[in-house]
Design an enzyme around this catalytic site. Structure first.
Site, short mmCIF file in Angstrom:
data_model
loop_
_atom_site.label_atom_id
_atom_site.label_comp_id
_atom_site.label_asym_id
_atom_site.label_seq_id
_atom_site.Cartn_x
_atom_site.Cartn_y
_atom_site.Cartn_z
N TYR A 39 1.02 -1.10 -0.18
CA TYR A 39 -0.03 0.00 -0.10
C TYR A 39 0.77 1.26 0.14
CZ TYR A 39 -4.13 2.66 0.85
OH TYR A 39 -5.04 3.51 0.41
N LYS A 94 -20.60 -19.68 -10.15
CA LYS A 94 -20.01 -19.54 -11.38
C LYS A 94 -18.59 -19.02 -11.01
CE LYS A 94 -20.53 -19.76 -16.04
NZ LYS A 94 -21.75 -19.14 -16.62
N GLU A 136 -24.41 -13.26 -17.28
CA GLU A 136 -24.94 -14.28 -16.48
C GLU A 136 -26.47 -13.91 -16.25
OE1 GLU A 136 -24.45 -18.55 -15.60
OE2 GLU A 136 -23.02 -17.11 -16.57
N ASP A 137 -27.48 -14.85 -16.62
CA ASP A 137 -28.89 -15.00 -16.19
C ASP A 137 -29.49 -13.54 -16.32
OD1 ASP A 137 -28.07 -17.55 -15.35
OD2 ASP A 137 -28.23 -17.32 -13.33
N ASP A 162 -24.94 -17.68 -20.79
CA ASP A 162 -26.21 -18.49 -21.27
C ASP A 162 -26.52 -18.73 -22.67
OD1 ASP A 162 -26.72 -18.37 -18.50
OD2 ASP A 162 -27.50 -16.41 -18.62
N GLY A 196 -35.44 -18.51 -26.68
CA GLY A 196 -34.59 -17.62 -25.69
C GLY A 196 -33.40 -17.41 -26.11
N ASN A 286 -33.78 -27.92 -17.70
CA ASN A 286 -33.06 -28.40 -16.56
C ASN A 286 -33.92 -28.04 -15.44
OD1 ASN A 286 -30.87 -30.09 -16.10
ND2 ASN A 286 -29.43 -28.51 -16.62
#
Length: 763
Positions: A39, A94, A136-137, A162, A196, A286
């Site tokens: 630092y 993930k 994601e998602d 996805d 989708g 799924n």
């Protein structure tokens, strides 16, 4: 699929430190000097360098190894729009996968914003922190705009997994499935159920691979997407068909391939039966697919079927792709993940499935003979070769397409880096295996009537490591092989107890009796012994009818070791033989002796063990740096055991004045060079890293290596025999298949060396 209850899942996430990931330092931090460098004031210097040259961020920070998993929680893992915070466990998961499969550090970022434009601005503002962004998602159709804009406006790789992860993995599976079914990708008719993000991306990639757009029919919850439908969004409009059909059942008639990314139980057995000959069905909803595995497989025998589940063959799992794709992209300094890179990943994954499957993968999944075919069209997620197959392919794709800012030039060094990155870089076994394949030898497998021994022998044969000779009853071995799904065609089976082996038993008995006639073995006794697998197999090696033997033991190796001493004898200048284990750890390779043979260790035995270990370490192309371990340090205890160790060290110093060995010493000093050098600067191994550990007795050696294995701190090769006149090695019949193969590989090298130099190679 493993049973998972609500209680198990909640306990898993909250026990210990809540969540699944943490941040750990990568630099020293114990002193004030360390903190001043980490630092203020030291940190100012890299800051100024990066200000002058932004690319230096990759040199002075973790940017080049850091991924962001970013979501707004609008389409979470089949749970739907549950919000950013509720989706955090998925994003942490993930991040965990990035780390364990590709060594990439990862922050999960949950953004509480559904407006695409605002979401894009937030992520764009965060981008300088990271080397790559995994979206994601995020629900469709917003995900298309979000990804496209971020790809255009950020100069780092951005991918919505996805969409593209599923597309890449399923495309690799499709290539292989079509090959098995004997179909041309340009001729197949494809039905996609679901419209989708994943379905659209999959279809686009399949078309890039050669599927004709006019042969595609896409369906959504309302049925077939055709030109007569009004109010279609741009993605659905892209795949609207001109065919006059309206239902999924109509679309399935005569189709070659079905891709499901929708909901469970929308496909019936009748629909599958209506498809063309040798159809392919990827039912990827799924956790429950569009049609169950059992119903699909019962519908027709010529089907190749895949799901997203791990409890059935052919799992389409994104983890086969995204960790390694980002790994390759970041390592090449890519500014994007483009079509060239994605297609390179597809080909690499597809090609890997056609390679012989390592025994470690079979063992991980409780299988014995995975091989390319209708039940194995994709590699398994735990296949350690994925990182060295996919990441370099993606990096090459980045270079070929002109988006690599740090092109890779030394590909072998890069592969070495990848293997080392994931922990155990077993260069030793790779080198030994390559040598064995160049000159495979005849290896007798003594207990070929056991599952693991038979599996190891067959896998070693098909890997080109050795030429197995199986001892046992042919009919029993053939039945066992059939049950295990093993191909034993071309492998010699010797039924030592059969009448046709009577002449060979007589010959072996004659030779053994002649060599042992003054040591209590008569010819009739020797003949009786030839019905024992160990005696018969070792006599094959002794007479040159085989080059090496793997003796399977059930409860320790004492009996087999005694037989080996009788049949092939101990090498000249030694009175004992011993075994060694080679342990591959994150700190490097270590050699440990004696781990299985000598239960009672006196001074002469320990002297021989030490000499044998020295020779063996050199034999395996390492310079031995040896420590005689004990509970005592250089005379601090006067009991018999450390006194014996001390005298052996003195004798070794006299016999081998240039050999770096010392002791007796405690394990902490043997392995901690800094502490050892400070406390005992007179040591002959001062300033050196020990790689060979000699134990005072069998109990200590066996306990030490087994503890390391059970704690997951090492992978072992052994026990490797040291000191017999011929390559006879011993291993438990219930040892892992991989361990038996490794030992057989060492036996081949042992035999090859013996063939060249005879027994005189000991110094």
């Amino acid at each position: 699929m493993s049973k998972v209850t609500k209680e198990m899942a909640l306990d898993y996430h909250r026990e210990g430190k809540p969540g699944k990931i943490e941040v750990v330092p990568t630099v020293p931090y114990s002193s004030m000097q360390d903190l001043a460098l980490a630092y203020s004031p030291g940190v100012a210097y890299p800051c100024l360098e990066i200000e002058k040259n932004p690319a230096d961020a990759y040199e002075y920070t973790n940017k080049g190894n850091l991924i962001a998993v970013i979501s707004n929680g609008t389409a979470v893992l089949g749970l739907g729009d549950i919000g950013a915070l509720a989706g955090k466990p998925v994003m942490e998961g993930k991040a965990l996968l990035f780390k364990i499969f590709a060594g990439l550090d990862c922050f999960d970022i949950e953004v509480n914003e559904k407006d695409p434009k605002k979401f894009i601005e937030i992520v764009k503002a965060l981008a300088p922190t990271f080397g790559g962004i995994n979206l994601e998602d995020i629900k469709a159709p917003e995900c298309f705009e979000i990804e496209q804009r971020l790809k255009e406006e950020c100069n780092i790789p951005v991918m919505h997994d996805d969409q593209h992860g599923t597309a890449i993995i399923s495309a690799a599976g499709l290539i292989n499935a079509l090959e098995i079914q004997g179909k041309n990708i340009g001729d197949v008719k494809l039905v996609v159920n679901g419209a989708g993000a994943a379905a659209v991306s999959c279809t686009r990639l399949y078309i890039a691979l050669g599927v004709k757009k006019e042969n595609v029919v896409m369906c959504d919850s309302k049925g077939v997407i055709n030109r007569s439908r009004k109010g279609l969004n741009s993605q659905k409009e892209e795949f609207a068909t001109d065919r006059d059909i309206n239902t999924l059942a109509e679309a399935m008639v005569g189709a070659d391939v079905f891709l499901g990314l929708s909901v469970k139980d929308v496909v019936t057995t009748e629909m599958v039966q209506s498809m063309a000959e040798k159809p392919i069905v990827f039912a990827l909803a799924n956790p429950d697919p569009e049609i169950s595995y059992e119903a699909a497989m019962a519908s027709r025998p010529d089907l190749i079927f895949a799901t997203g589940r791990s409890d059935y063959p052919n799992q389409i799992n994104n983890v086969l792709g995204f960790p390694y794709i980002f790994r390759g992209a970041l390592d090449a300094g890519a500014t994007a993940i483009n079509e060239t890179m994605k297609l390179a990943a597809v080909k690499a994954i597809a090609d890997l499935a056609k390679e012989p499957v390592p025994s470690v993968v079979n063992a991980a999944y409780g299988m014995s003979n995975l091989k390319f075919g209708r039940d194995y069209i994709l590699p398994k997620p735990l296949d350690p070769r994925l990182i060295t197959a996919v990441s370099p392919a993606v990096a090459r794709g980045a270079m070929e397409s002109g988006v690599a800012r740090r092109p890779i030039t030394d590909w072998e060094a890069y592969n070495e880096k990848l293997r080392h990155l994931m922990g155990y870089d077993n260069k030793f076994m790779r080198r030994v295996t390559e040598e064995a394949r160049r000159n495979p030898k005849r290896v007798v497998f003594g207990e070929a009537n056991t599952d693991n021994m038979l599996t190891a022998a067959v896998n070693a044969y098909h890997d080109g490591i050795c030429i197995p000779i199986l001892l046992g009853n042919e009919e029993m071995i053939e039945k066992r092989a059939k049950r295990l799904g093993l191909d034993i065609e071309g492998i010699e089976i010797v039924n030592l107890r059969h009448d046709r082996e009577a002449e060979r038993r007589e010959q072996f008995a004659e030779k053994l009796a002649a060599s042992r006639q003054r040591r209590g073995i008569t010819r009739p006794e020797a003949l009786e012994l030839m019905f024992d697998r160990n005696y018969f197999g070792m006599m094959m090696v002794e007479t040159g009818q085989a080059d090496a033997m793997i003796s399977g033991t059930y409860s320790g190796s004492k009996k087999a070791a005694k037989i080996a001493e009788e049949v092939v004898g101990i090498r000249p200048t030694y009175n004992h033989f011993a075994t060694m284990h080679i342990l591959n750890t994150k700190r490097g390779t270590f050699f440990m002796a004696d781990t299985t043979v000598n239960r009672e260790v006196d001074e002469e035995t320990l002297f021989d063990i030490t000499r044998l270990a020295r020779n063996s370490v050199e034999y395996f192309a390492h310079d031995p740096i040896m420590a005689m371990v004990s509970y005592s340090n250089f005379g601090s205890h006067k009991e018999k055991e450390p006194e014996v160790a001390r005298r052996v060290v003195e004798r070794i110093h006299e016999a081998y004045p240039d050999l770096p060995i010392d002791g007796e010493m405690q394990m902490s000093y043997a392995l901690n060079k800094k502490a050892r050098d400070a406390a005992y600067p007179f040591s002959r191994i001062n300033g050196k890293d020990v790689n060979t550990l000699i134990f005072p007795n069998l109990s200590a050696a066996s306990t030490a290596y087994k503890m390391m294995l059970e704690m997951g701190l090492a992978e072992a090769v052994g026990p490797i025999q040291m000191g017999l006149n011929k390559p006879i090695h011993f291993i438990s019949t219930d040892a892992a298949v991989r361990d038996i193969i490794n030992l057989a590989t060492v036996a081949v090298i042992d035999a090859a060396v013996l063939e060249k130099v005879g027994n005189g190679h000991d110094k």
